[in-house]
Design a protein around this motif. Structure first.
Motif, short mmCIF file in Angstrom:
data_model
loop_
_atom_site.label_atom_id
_atom_site.label_comp_id
_atom_site.label_asym_id
_atom_site.label_seq_id
_atom_site.Cartn_x
_atom_site.Cartn_y
_atom_site.Cartn_z
N UNK A 41 -1.78 31.80 4.83
CA UNK A 41 -1.60 32.89 5.62
C UNK A 41 -2.65 33.00 6.18
N UNK A 42 -2.36 33.40 7.58
CA UNK A 42 -3.75 33.58 8.64
C UNK A 42 -4.55 34.54 7.66
N UNK A 43 -5.83 34.45 7.48
CA UNK A 43 -6.86 35.78 7.05
C UNK A 43 -6.73 36.99 7.90
N UNK A 44 -7.43 37.35 7.30
CA UNK A 44 -8.21 38.97 8.00
C UNK A 44 -8.94 39.07 9.72
N UNK A 45 -9.98 37.90 8.99
CA UNK A 45 -10.64 37.86 10.46
C UNK A 45 -10.10 37.06 11.40
N UNK A 46 -8.82 35.95 10.71
CA UNK A 46 -7.88 34.93 12.08
C UNK A 46 -7.44 36.14 12.95
N UNK A 47 -6.67 36.92 12.26
CA UNK A 47 -5.82 38.10 12.86
C UNK A 47 -6.82 38.98 13.92
N UNK A 48 -8.11 39.38 13.13
CA UNK A 48 -8.76 40.01 14.58
C UNK A 48 -9.08 39.30 15.61
N UNK A 49 -9.37 38.09 15.72
CA UNK A 49 -9.65 37.02 16.29
C UNK A 49 -8.63 36.85 17.30
N UNK A 105 2.55 47.13 9.86
CA UNK A 105 3.30 46.98 10.70
C UNK A 105 4.17 46.01 10.46
N UNK A 106 4.17 44.77 10.39
CA UNK A 106 4.22 43.46 9.62
C UNK A 106 5.96 44.23 9.16
N UNK A 107 5.61 45.12 7.12
CA UNK A 107 6.63 44.92 6.57
C UNK A 107 7.81 46.07 7.58
N UNK A 108 7.03 47.21 8.57
CA UNK A 108 8.00 47.75 8.39
C UNK A 108 8.89 46.67 9.89
N UNK A 109 8.36 45.81 10.43
CA UNK A 109 9.52 44.65 11.23
C UNK A 109 9.59 44.23 11.01
N UNK A 110 9.40 43.50 9.81
CA UNK A 110 10.37 42.56 9.06
C UNK A 110 9.46 41.57 9.20
N UNK A 111 8.27 40.80 9.81
CA UNK A 111 7.46 39.96 9.89
C UNK A 111 6.61 39.24 9.36
N UNK A 112 6.22 38.47 9.72
CA UNK A 112 5.08 37.69 8.80
C UNK A 112 3.47 36.64 9.66
N UNK A 113 2.52 37.09 9.87
CA UNK A 113 2.03 35.76 10.25
C UNK A 113 1.74 34.68 9.63
N UNK A 114 2.07 33.46 9.96
CA UNK A 114 1.54 32.27 9.84
C UNK A 114 1.75 31.38 11.06
N UNK A 115 0.61 30.08 10.26
CA UNK A 115 -0.35 29.32 11.10
C UNK A 115 0.92 28.82 12.01
N UNK A 116 0.42 27.60 13.19
CA UNK A 116 1.60 27.39 13.71
C UNK A 116 1.55 26.59 12.84
N UNK A 117 2.59 25.43 12.69
CA UNK A 117 3.35 24.34 12.01
C UNK A 117 2.91 23.02 12.92
N UNK A 174 -5.52 30.95 18.58
CA UNK A 174 -6.07 30.92 17.17
C UNK A 174 -5.23 30.58 15.85
N UNK A 175 -4.26 30.07 16.69
CA UNK A 175 -3.35 28.67 15.71
C UNK A 175 -2.55 29.69 15.22
N UNK A 176 -1.85 31.09 14.78
CA UNK A 176 -1.11 31.69 14.35
C UNK A 176 -0.07 32.02 14.98
N UNK A 177 1.38 32.27 14.25
CA UNK A 177 2.42 33.09 15.34
C UNK A 177 3.04 34.24 14.63
N UNK A 178 3.36 34.78 14.99
CA UNK A 178 4.19 36.13 13.70
C UNK A 178 5.67 35.32 13.78
N UNK A 179 6.49 35.21 12.74
CA UNK A 179 7.23 35.04 12.39
C UNK A 179 8.32 35.68 11.50
#
Length: 134
Positions: free
Chosen positions: A9-17, A122-134, A75-80
């Motif tokens: 899963x994306x790191x905190x650094x990638x998410x901040x980016x 905020x991901x837990x509240x929304x039922x989401x997760x950040x993942x790298x793009x496939x 950043x190559x990440x997505x909310x899923x």
């Protein structure tokens, strides 16, 4: 849901980016809107306010539910969806995620390092997760 140990899963650094890039996009759009509307404070102040408010409160939730934001793309990440990583979250869940993220700010990101799926509050509240793009 059983998770694979090898799934990353994306790191905190990638998410901040990603957040930084999105904020730069919003600021750039705000500057462009302000320039197009001119500097006359009396006639365009309400229109500027509406445009800037709309941009801020529509950009991220709509991008997350209908695809990805510019920051996510670069950043190559997505909310899923947390249970089906092939699905995006819907607009309601996207707004829930956004509102919690706004209210908690940086505090929400502190849980990323302690969560096995690197989910922020905020991901837990929304039922989401950040993942790298496939």
């Amino acid at each position: 849901m059983e998770e694979s140990v090898t799934e990353e899963y994306p790191s905190l650094r990638r998410r901040f980016q990603s957040v930084f890039i999105d904020n730069m996009v919003i600021i750039t759009c705000m500057i462009i809107f302000s320039q197009f509307l001119g500097n006359d404070q009396n006639s365009n102040s309400y229109l500027k306010g509406i445009l800037l408010f709309t941009l801020f409160f529509i950009y991220e939730p709509f991008c997350m539910s209908f695809g990805c934001s510019i920051g996510n793309r670069l950043s190559g990440i997505r909310v899923r969806d947390e249970f089906d990583r092939t699905k995006r979250i819907n607009i309601l869940r996207s707004y829930i995620r956004f509102i919690v993220k706004i209210f908690l700010g940086i505090i929400s990101f502190f849980t990323v390092t302690s969560d096995p799926w690197k989910r922020a509050i905020h991901d837990k509240f929304a039922g989401s997760v950040m993942a790298y793009k496939n």
